[in-house]
Design a protein around this motif. Structure first.
Motif, PDB file in Angstrom:
ATOM      1  N   GLU A  11       5.760  10.464  10.407  1.00 29.44           N
ATOM      2  CA  GLU A  11       5.940  10.254   9.066  1.00 29.44           C
ATOM      3  C   GLU A  11       7.083   9.315   8.909  1.00 29.44           C
ATOM      4  O   GLU A  11       8.157   9.649   9.578  1.00 29.44           O
ATOM      5  CB  GLU A  11       6.055  11.467   8.320  1.00 29.44           C
ATOM      6  CG  GLU A  11       4.911  12.279   8.147  1.00 29.44           C
ATOM      7  CD  GLU A  11       5.226  13.560   7.285  1.00 29.44           C
ATOM      8  OE1 GLU A  11       5.995  13.630   6.422  1.00 29.44           O
ATOM      9  OE2 GLU A  11       4.047  14.591   7.580  1.00 29.44           O
ATOM     10  N   ARG A  12       6.988   8.349   7.825  1.00 27.09           N
ATOM     11  CA  ARG A  12       8.221   7.631   7.523  1.00 27.09           C
ATOM     12  C   ARG A  12       8.629   7.970   6.068  1.00 27.09           C
ATOM     13  O   ARG A  12       7.431   8.083   5.238  1.00 27.09           O
ATOM     14  CB  ARG A  12       7.904   6.188   7.714  1.00 27.09           C
ATOM     15  CG  ARG A  12       7.604   6.025   9.522  1.00 27.09           C
ATOM     16  CD  ARG A  12       6.992   4.620   9.636  1.00 27.09           C
ATOM     17  NE  ARG A  12       7.806   3.348   8.971  1.00 27.09           N
ATOM     18  CZ  ARG A  12       7.419   2.222   8.732  1.00 27.09           C
ATOM     19  NH1 ARG A  12       6.020   1.986   9.106  1.00 27.09           N
ATOM     20  NH2 ARG A  12       8.196   1.336   8.331  1.00 27.09           N
ATOM     21  N   VAL A  13       9.651   7.755   5.831  1.00 30.23           N
ATOM     22  CA  VAL A  13      10.117   7.705   4.238  1.00 30.23           C
ATOM     23  C   VAL A  13      10.319   6.280   3.691  1.00 30.23           C
ATOM     24  O   VAL A  13      11.193   5.732   4.324  1.00 30.23           O
ATOM     25  CB  VAL A  13      11.408   8.605   4.113  1.00 30.23           C
ATOM     26  CG1 VAL A  13      11.902   8.594   2.523  1.00 30.23           C
ATOM     27  CG2 VAL A  13      11.110  10.155   4.259  1.00 30.23           C
ATOM     28  N   LEU A  14       9.615   5.918   2.693  1.00 31.77           N
ATOM     29  CA  LEU A  14       9.618   4.682   2.102  1.00 31.77           C
ATOM     30  C   LEU A  14       9.740   4.616   0.419  1.00 31.77           C
ATOM     31  O   LEU A  14       9.211   5.432   0.032  1.00 31.77           O
ATOM     32  CB  LEU A  14       8.452   3.781   2.801  1.00 31.77           C
ATOM     33  CG  LEU A  14       8.092   3.410   4.222  1.00 31.77           C
ATOM     34  CD1 LEU A  14       7.118   2.736   4.424  1.00 31.77           C
ATOM     35  CD2 LEU A  14       9.222   2.349   4.492  1.00 31.77           C
ATOM     36  N   PRO A  15      10.235   3.599   0.070  1.00 31.63           N
ATOM     37  CA  PRO A  15      10.263   3.425  -1.486  1.00 31.63           C
ATOM     38  C   PRO A  15       8.560   3.378  -1.731  1.00 31.63           C
ATOM     39  O   PRO A  15       7.821   2.741  -1.058  1.00 31.63           O
ATOM     40  CB  PRO A  15      10.877   2.286  -1.596  1.00 31.63           C
ATOM     41  CG  PRO A  15      11.751   1.962  -0.698  1.00 31.63           C
ATOM     42  CD  PRO A  15      11.203   2.397   0.626  1.00 31.63           C
ATOM     43  N   VAL A  16       8.136   3.930  -3.023  1.00 27.61           N
ATOM     44  CA  VAL A  16       6.750   3.819  -3.321  1.00 27.61           C
ATOM     45  C   VAL A  16       6.777   2.997  -4.552  1.00 27.61           C
ATOM     46  O   VAL A  16       7.546   3.230  -5.407  1.00 27.61           O
ATOM     47  CB  VAL A  16       6.305   5.295  -3.455  1.00 27.61           C
ATOM     48  CG1 VAL A  16       4.767   5.122  -4.155  1.00 27.61           C
ATOM     49  CG2 VAL A  16       6.469   6.034  -2.301  1.00 27.61           C
ATOM     50  N   LEU A  17       5.658   1.973  -4.377  1.00 24.97           N
ATOM     51  CA  LEU A  17       5.552   1.159  -5.592  1.00 24.97           C
ATOM     52  C   LEU A  17       4.247   1.437  -6.052  1.00 24.97           C
ATOM     53  O   LEU A  17       3.303   1.118  -5.588  1.00 24.97           O
ATOM     54  CB  LEU A  17       5.789  -0.263  -5.347  1.00 24.97           C
ATOM     55  CG  LEU A  17       5.478  -1.316  -6.395  1.00 24.97           C
ATOM     56  CD1 LEU A  17       6.280  -1.141  -7.449  1.00 24.97           C
ATOM     57  CD2 LEU A  17       5.475  -2.845  -5.666  1.00 24.97           C
ATOM     58  N   ALA A  18       4.094   2.249  -7.048  1.00 23.30           N
ATOM     59  CA  ALA A  18       2.855   2.419  -7.870  1.00 23.30           C
ATOM     60  C   ALA A  18       2.293   1.485  -8.759  1.00 23.30           C
ATOM     61  O   ALA A  18       3.155   0.615  -9.473  1.00 23.30           O
ATOM     62  CB  ALA A  18       3.062   3.611  -8.832  1.00 23.30           C
ATOM     63  N   VAL A  19       0.955   0.733  -8.354  1.00 24.09           N
ATOM     64  CA  VAL A  19       0.638  -0.134  -9.364  1.00 24.09           C
ATOM     65  C   VAL A  19      -0.660  -0.078  -9.992  1.00 24.09           C
ATOM     66  O   VAL A  19      -1.383   1.090  -9.577  1.00 24.09           O
ATOM     67  CB  VAL A  19       0.266  -1.353  -8.217  1.00 24.09           C
ATOM     68  CG1 VAL A  19       1.545  -2.012  -7.912  1.00 24.09           C
ATOM     69  CG2 VAL A  19      -0.604  -1.152  -7.151  1.00 24.09           C
ATOM     70  N   ARG A  20      -0.889  -0.525 -11.030  1.00 19.18           N
ATOM     71  CA  ARG A  20      -2.248  -0.354 -11.890  1.00 19.18           C
ATOM     72  C   ARG A  20      -3.288  -1.476 -11.689  1.00 19.18           C
ATOM     73  O   ARG A  20      -2.881  -2.652 -11.897  1.00 19.18           O
ATOM     74  CB  ARG A  20      -1.700  -0.227 -13.196  1.00 19.18           C
ATOM     75  CG  ARG A  20      -0.935   1.017 -13.614  1.00 19.18           C
ATOM     76  CD  ARG A  20      -0.410   1.361 -15.040  1.00 19.18           C
ATOM     77  NE  ARG A  20       0.329   0.314 -15.382  1.00 19.18           N
ATOM     78  CZ  ARG A  20       1.191   0.555 -16.764  1.00 19.18           C
ATOM     79  NH1 ARG A  20       0.804   1.756 -17.505  1.00 19.18           N
ATOM     80  NH2 ARG A  20       2.227   0.032 -16.962  1.00 19.18           N
ATOM     81  N   GLY A  21      -4.200  -1.242 -11.309  1.00 13.22           N
ATOM     82  CA  GLY A  21      -5.607  -2.008 -11.054  1.00 13.22           C
ATOM     83  C   GLY A  21      -5.426  -2.912 -10.296  1.00 13.22           C
ATOM     84  O   GLY A  21      -6.331  -3.904 -10.163  1.00 13.22           O
ATOM     85  N   LEU A  22      -4.545  -2.686  -9.043  1.00 17.02           N
ATOM     86  CA  LEU A  22      -4.453  -3.518  -8.041  1.00 17.02           C
ATOM     87  C   LEU A  22      -4.588  -2.876  -6.838  1.00 17.02           C
ATOM     88  O   LEU A  22      -3.922  -1.757  -6.643  1.00 17.02           O
ATOM     89  CB  LEU A  22      -3.009  -4.070  -8.213  1.00 17.02           C
ATOM     90  CG  LEU A  22      -2.735  -5.232  -6.813  1.00 17.02           C
ATOM     91  CD1 LEU A  22      -3.575  -6.518  -6.646  1.00 17.02           C
ATOM     92  CD2 LEU A  22      -1.243  -5.641  -6.965  1.00 17.02           C
ATOM     93  N   VAL A  23      -5.449  -3.495  -5.830  1.00 13.18           N
ATOM     94  CA  VAL A  23      -5.444  -2.503  -4.567  1.00 13.18           C
ATOM     95  C   VAL A  23      -5.088  -3.738  -3.534  1.00 13.18           C
ATOM     96  O   VAL A  23      -5.682  -4.826  -3.371  1.00 13.18           O
ATOM     97  CB  VAL A  23      -6.977  -2.302  -3.994  1.00 13.18           C
ATOM     98  CG1 VAL A  23      -6.928  -1.370  -2.678  1.00 13.18           C
ATOM     99  CG2 VAL A  23      -7.241  -1.001  -5.300  1.00 13.18           C
ATOM    100  N   VAL A  24      -3.905  -3.439  -2.739  1.00 14.49           N
ATOM    101  CA  VAL A  24      -3.665  -4.359  -1.696  1.00 14.49           C
ATOM    102  C   VAL A  24      -3.969  -4.018  -0.270  1.00 14.49           C
ATOM    103  O   VAL A  24      -3.926  -2.768   0.172  1.00 14.49           O
ATOM    104  CB  VAL A  24      -2.119  -4.325  -1.761  1.00 14.49           C
ATOM    105  CG1 VAL A  24      -1.518  -5.426  -0.583  1.00 14.49           C
ATOM    106  CG2 VAL A  24      -1.477  -4.801  -2.894  1.00 14.49           C
ATOM    107  N   PHE A  25      -4.739  -4.865   0.327  1.00 16.75           N
ATOM    108  CA  PHE A  25      -5.169  -4.598   1.863  1.00 16.75           C
ATOM    109  C   PHE A  25      -4.465  -4.943   3.140  1.00 16.75           C
ATOM    110  O   PHE A  25      -3.674  -6.033   2.729  1.00 16.75           O
ATOM    111  CB  PHE A  25      -6.545  -5.187   2.067  1.00 16.75           C
ATOM    112  CG  PHE A  25      -7.797  -4.522   1.365  1.00 16.75           C
ATOM    113  CD1 PHE A  25      -8.380  -3.614   1.649  1.00 16.75           C
ATOM    114  CD2 PHE A  25      -7.868  -4.905  -0.250  1.00 16.75           C
ATOM    115  CE1 PHE A  25      -9.580  -3.152   0.871  1.00 16.75           C
ATOM    116  CE2 PHE A  25      -8.869  -4.350  -0.945  1.00 16.75           C
ATOM    117  CZ  PHE A  25      -9.871  -3.256  -0.504  1.00 16.75           C
TER     118      PHE A  25
END
Length: 269
Positions: A9-23
């Motif tokens: 496990e790693r601890v990272l900043p989380v960016l929640a996005v709406r309607g977008l899926v990044v691959f």
């Protein structure tokens, strides 16, 4: 094929996005304006790796998403460029690096951070089945873009160059206009062979819908053209009658008789 495993496990900043899926492998730019999102991006920029965990919200209307409002699978991405906008927002240029699963939210203020595990799949073995699935995906992609729109040559080339069926599924899903839930379905699937099979099913459904949309549109256009033609003919008949000085217009009489008959509500014969 071995099962997908999770790394430490790693601890990272989380960016929640709406309607977008990044691959993974995808380079994308998008605007962020929510305070927590801006702070998460700035926190990532303060690290040497410039990495953060990008994950899609399950509910687009949620303005302050928490752990229960996020999908489990997202992508660890590296910030390539930041452009500050006039409204105190930020335009991010990021590159998806690898799939990861969020195990828990470590903090929610002043921005989200999460404990995430990288998903490390074993590349699919090249078999007759994976080759067939890849060819089907390429063929359906070509049919899809014929129905939908022109696609830049580099994307077409990228589809033809992908050798791994899982990477091919990611590449196609990232470059076509699917609903974010459909894209998330592809991102969630960690088995490369199952992933390409799911994409093929989605492409088949999309092609059927696009075909039906075009059929409906063509019929509507034909009806509009027919109505316009009839209108023009009637106007021409009225103009001819006026030029001939005829007080009685046969077309007007015909329209009047038809309206009278319709008002009588006579039974069908």
């Amino acid at each position: 094929m071995k099962e997908t495993i999770l790394e430490e496990e790693r601890v990272l900043p989380v960016l929640a996005v709406r309607g977008l899926v990044v691959f993974p492998g995808m380079i994308v730019q998008f605007d962020i304006g929510r305070k927590k999102s801006v702070l998460a991006a700035k926190a990532a920029l303060d690290t040497d790796s410039r990495e953060l965990f990008i994950v899609t919200q399950t509910d687009l209307s949620e303005s302050e998403p928490m752990a229960e409002d996020l999908y489990k699978i997202g992508v660890i991405a590296r910030i390539k460029q930041v452009v500050h906008t006039a409204d105190n927002g930020i335009k991010l240029h990021v590159e998806g690096i690898e799939r990861a699963e969020i195990m828990s939210v470590v903090q929610s203020e002043p921005y989200l951070t999460g404990s995430v595990c990288v998903c490390k799949p074993i590349a699919a073995r090249h078999t007759a089945r994976t080759e067939a699935l890849s060819r089907i995906a390429q063929e359906r992609f070509e049919e899809y873009i014929r129905w939908f729109r022109q696609v830049p040559p580099d994307i077409l080339l990228g589809v033809m160059q992908q050798k791994d069926c899982g990477d091919l599924a990611d590449f196609i899903a990232a470059n076509i206009s699917l609903d974010f839930e459909q894209k998330q379905c592809i991102l969630d699937e960690l088995h490369p062979e199952k992933r390409i099979a799911k994409l093929n099913d989605i492409l088949s459904d999309e092609i059927k819908v696009l075909s039906l949309e075009r059929e409906i549109s063509q019929k509507a256009q034909e009806q509009m053209d027919e109505n316009q033609r009839v209108y023009m003919l009637r106007e021409q008949m009225r103009a001819i009658a006026s030029e001939l000085g005829e007080e009685d217009n046969p077309q007007e009489e015909s329209d009047e008789f038809r309206q009278r008959i319709e008002k009588l509500n006579l039974p069908q014969v």
